[in-house]
Design a protein around this motif. Structure first.
Motif, short mmCIF file in Angstrom:
data_model
loop_
_atom_site.label_atom_id
_atom_site.label_comp_id
_atom_site.label_asym_id
_atom_site.label_seq_id
_atom_site.Cartn_x
_atom_site.Cartn_y
_atom_site.Cartn_z
N THR A 194 -76.58 55.77 43.82
CA THR A 194 -77.75 56.24 43.16
C THR A 194 -78.53 56.28 44.42
OG1 THR A 194 -77.62 54.26 42.29
CG2 THR A 194 -76.50 55.63 41.01
N PHE A 195 -78.93 55.94 45.55
CA PHE A 195 -80.22 56.10 46.19
C PHE A 195 -79.67 56.15 47.40
CE2 PHE A 195 -83.89 55.04 47.80
CZ PHE A 195 -84.79 56.13 48.09
N GLN A 196 -80.31 56.72 48.72
CA GLN A 196 -80.34 56.44 49.74
C GLN A 196 -81.02 57.29 50.54
OE1 GLN A 196 -75.89 58.29 50.99
NE2 GLN A 196 -75.75 55.58 52.03
N GLU A 197 -81.62 56.75 51.46
CA GLU A 197 -82.42 56.97 52.17
C GLU A 197 -83.84 56.60 53.69
OE1 GLU A 197 -86.93 57.89 50.52
OE2 GLU A 197 -87.42 56.47 51.09
N ILE A 198 -83.08 57.44 54.50
CA ILE A 198 -83.73 56.84 55.72
C ILE A 198 -85.34 57.23 55.83
CG2 ILE A 198 -83.53 56.93 58.16
CD1 ILE A 198 -80.81 57.43 57.84
N SER A 199 -86.22 55.58 56.72
CA SER A 199 -87.73 56.45 56.99
C SER A 199 -88.32 55.63 58.33
CB SER A 199 -88.49 56.31 55.38
OG SER A 199 -88.31 55.12 55.67
N ASP A 200 -89.24 56.29 58.94
CA ASP A 200 -89.80 55.70 60.28
C ASP A 200 -90.16 54.79 60.12
OD1 ASP A 200 -87.83 57.12 61.86
OD2 ASP A 200 -89.12 58.06 63.19
N VAL A 201 -90.80 53.59 60.69
CA VAL A 201 -91.96 52.72 60.59
C VAL A 201 -92.70 52.47 62.00
CG1 VAL A 201 -90.81 50.50 60.43
CG2 VAL A 201 -93.21 50.62 59.55
N LYS A 202 -93.09 51.97 62.14
CA LYS A 202 -94.20 51.44 63.13
C LYS A 202 -94.21 49.58 63.61
CE LYS A 202 -95.76 55.19 66.62
NZ LYS A 202 -96.15 55.91 67.15
N VAL A 203 -93.43 49.06 64.08
CA VAL A 203 -94.18 47.50 63.32
C VAL A 203 -94.65 46.96 64.46
CG1 VAL A 203 -92.78 45.57 63.10
CG2 VAL A 203 -91.80 47.53 62.30
N PRO A 204 -95.63 46.25 64.30
CA PRO A 204 -96.55 45.84 65.64
C PRO A 204 -96.22 44.47 65.73
CG PRO A 204 -97.31 45.15 63.51
CD PRO A 204 -96.32 46.15 62.86
N PHE A 205 -96.42 44.05 67.26
CA PHE A 205 -95.84 43.22 68.13
C PHE A 205 -96.44 42.59 68.91
CE2 PHE A 205 -91.85 44.71 66.44
CZ PHE A 205 -90.84 43.51 66.07
N THR A 206 -96.91 40.61 69.70
CA THR A 206 -96.98 40.89 70.63
C THR A 206 -95.94 40.51 71.89
OG1 THR A 206 -97.06 38.63 70.41
CG2 THR A 206 -99.38 39.53 69.74
N ARG A 207 -96.03 39.94 73.11
CA ARG A 207 -95.54 39.86 74.00
C ARG A 207 -94.67 39.00 73.25
NH1 ARG A 207 -99.58 40.23 78.82
NH2 ARG A 207 -99.23 42.58 79.29
N GLU A 208 -95.52 37.60 72.60
CA GLU A 208 -94.92 36.51 72.20
C GLU A 208 -93.89 37.11 70.66
OE1 GLU A 208 -95.08 32.00 70.43
OE2 GLU A 208 -97.07 33.37 70.94
N SER A 209 -94.35 37.72 70.15
CA SER A 209 -93.65 37.78 69.07
C SER A 209 -91.87 39.05 68.98
CB SER A 209 -93.88 38.06 68.07
OG SER A 209 -94.51 39.78 67.89
N TRP A 210 -92.57 39.54 70.20
CA TRP A 210 -91.13 40.72 70.20
C TRP A 210 -90.09 40.07 71.50
CZ3 TRP A 210 -88.83 44.64 68.81
CH2 TRP A 210 -87.64 45.35 69.88
N HIS A 211 -90.64 38.93 72.07
CA HIS A 211 -89.71 37.87 72.82
C HIS A 211 -88.83 37.16 72.26
CE1 HIS A 211 -87.95 35.90 76.50
NE2 HIS A 211 -88.43 34.93 76.24
N GLY A 212 -89.97 36.43 71.03
CA GLY A 212 -89.44 35.73 70.21
C GLY A 212 -87.91 36.66 68.67
N ARG A 213 -88.42 38.09 68.83
CA ARG A 213 -87.62 38.56 67.86
C ARG A 213 -86.28 38.54 68.39
NH1 ARG A 213 -84.18 40.39 66.05
NH2 ARG A 213 -83.85 42.16 64.85
N MET A 214 -86.35 39.19 69.72
CA MET A 214 -84.99 39.52 70.82
C MET A 214 -84.25 37.97 70.89
SD MET A 214 -85.22 42.54 71.42
CE MET A 214 -85.06 43.02 69.53
N ARG A 215 -84.85 37.35 71.39
CA ARG A 215 -84.24 35.92 71.16
C ARG A 215 -83.13 35.52 70.53
NH1 ARG A 215 -88.32 32.25 73.61
NH2 ARG A 215 -88.55 31.78 71.37
N ALA A 216 -83.50 36.15 68.56
CA ALA A 216 -83.03 35.49 67.52
C ALA A 216 -82.14 36.55 67.13
CB ALA A 216 -83.94 35.00 66.80
N CYS A 217 -82.08 37.69 67.99
CA CYS A 217 -80.37 38.86 67.64
C CYS A 217 -80.00 38.15 68.23
CB CYS A 217 -80.69 39.83 68.14
SG CYS A 217 -80.28 40.38 69.86
N ARG A 218 -78.30 38.69 67.24
CA ARG A 218 -77.09 37.76 67.98
C ARG A 218 -76.75 37.54 69.11
NH1 ARG A 218 -74.19 42.12 65.39
NH2 ARG A 218 -73.60 43.23 67.72
N GLY A 219 -77.13 39.00 69.70
CA GLY A 219 -76.69 39.36 71.47
C GLY A 219 -77.43 38.14 71.81
N VAL A 220 -78.05 37.27 71.84
CA VAL A 220 -79.30 36.53 72.18
C VAL A 220 -78.99 35.45 72.46
CG1 VAL A 220 -81.17 36.43 74.18
CG2 VAL A 220 -80.26 38.43 73.23
#
Length: 263
Positions: A194-220
């Protein structure tokens, strides 16, 4: 340890190994993400909501203030332990328990809404599709949610993916592009889209938080052994120090699919 031939070429992964990083670094959805959910009139006061694959309870905890009665389930006991801890620290009354999506057991017409955020690839849909339709009330909603970075448009995201693939070439989570979040065919027997949508967004990070985000993904963190993870850590941190300021943004896209049960 989960294994699926269609995911990472069958290489095993265990979200429980990432539970602490997941709790600290994956609560990153911007306000636009939650506003999109609420704009559909779901996850609000008077509704009972079941969050499948809840992880550390990111969705229930961030939408708790809007008054819905939340239940969260996840296959990982470690993830649920973190969810319970975080909800308790925040004074939230949310029912979390460890359970695969295929084994949830509720009477007919129990929930107004079921949510599945970042996890639609993992359940056995031939089991969950009729089960979700059964436990939803007439007119109930199944919300499939996804937010992913765009590695071909964001240089830092692209470099991070290259380093993951260097140490885990079996990882199939790379190379995302804008597309509607996947709605498995099994659900179309019981639900209308009944509904589908795609939209862009910029998400803020620090070096630590992006590194942590990557480490928390399935491939890492969920799949690398300790020695490989240590090597990945060193190279990824080096890349961030050489190529990014302390604070930066990563371009993502958000994708929402709303399914309404057919009863």
């Amino acid at each position: 340890m989960q294994q699926d031939k269609s995911i990472d070429n069958g290489k095993g992964f265990d979200w429980g190994r990432t539970s602490e990083d997941y709790a600290k670094y994956r609560d990153i959805y911007p306000k636009e993400f939650y506003e999109k959910i609420l704009s559909r009139g779901v996850c609000v006061n008077g509704q009972k909501v079941l969050d499948i694959g809840t992880g550390t309870g990111v969705l229930p905890r961030n939408l708790y203030e809007y008054g819905a009665e939340w239940t969260g389930t996840d296959i990982s006991e470690n993830q649920i332990e973190q969810a319970v801890k975080l909800a308790k620290e925040q004074g939230m009354d949310i029912d979390f328990y460890t359970c695969p999506a295929e084994e949830i057991d509720y009477p007919e017409n129990t929930f107004d809404v079921i949510t599945a955020c970042q996890c639609i690839w993992y359940p056995n849909h031939s089991i969950t599709a009729p089960k979700f339709a059964k436990i939803l009330k007439p007119g109930g909603k199944f919300l499939i949610l996804y937010m992913g970075w765009l590695p071909y448009e964001d240089e830092t995201a692209g470099k991070s993916e290259e380093i993951i693939l260097k140490y885990n070439p079996e990882w199939t989570g790379f190379g995302d592009t804008r597309k509607h979040v996947w709605v498995p065919e099994e659900y179309k027997e019981f639900f209308d889209i009944t509904f589908q949508e795609i939209s862009d967004v910029k998400v803020p990070f620090t070096r630590e938080s992006w590194h942590g985000r990557m480490r928390a993904c399935r491939g890492v963190g969920a799949s690398m052994n300790e020695d490989t993870l240590e090597e990945w850590n060193a190279e990824h941190i080096k890349m961030l120090l050489e190529n990014t300021p302390e604070k930066f943004e990563i371009l993502h896209y958000m994708s929402v699919a709303e399914l309404t049960v057919r009863k």
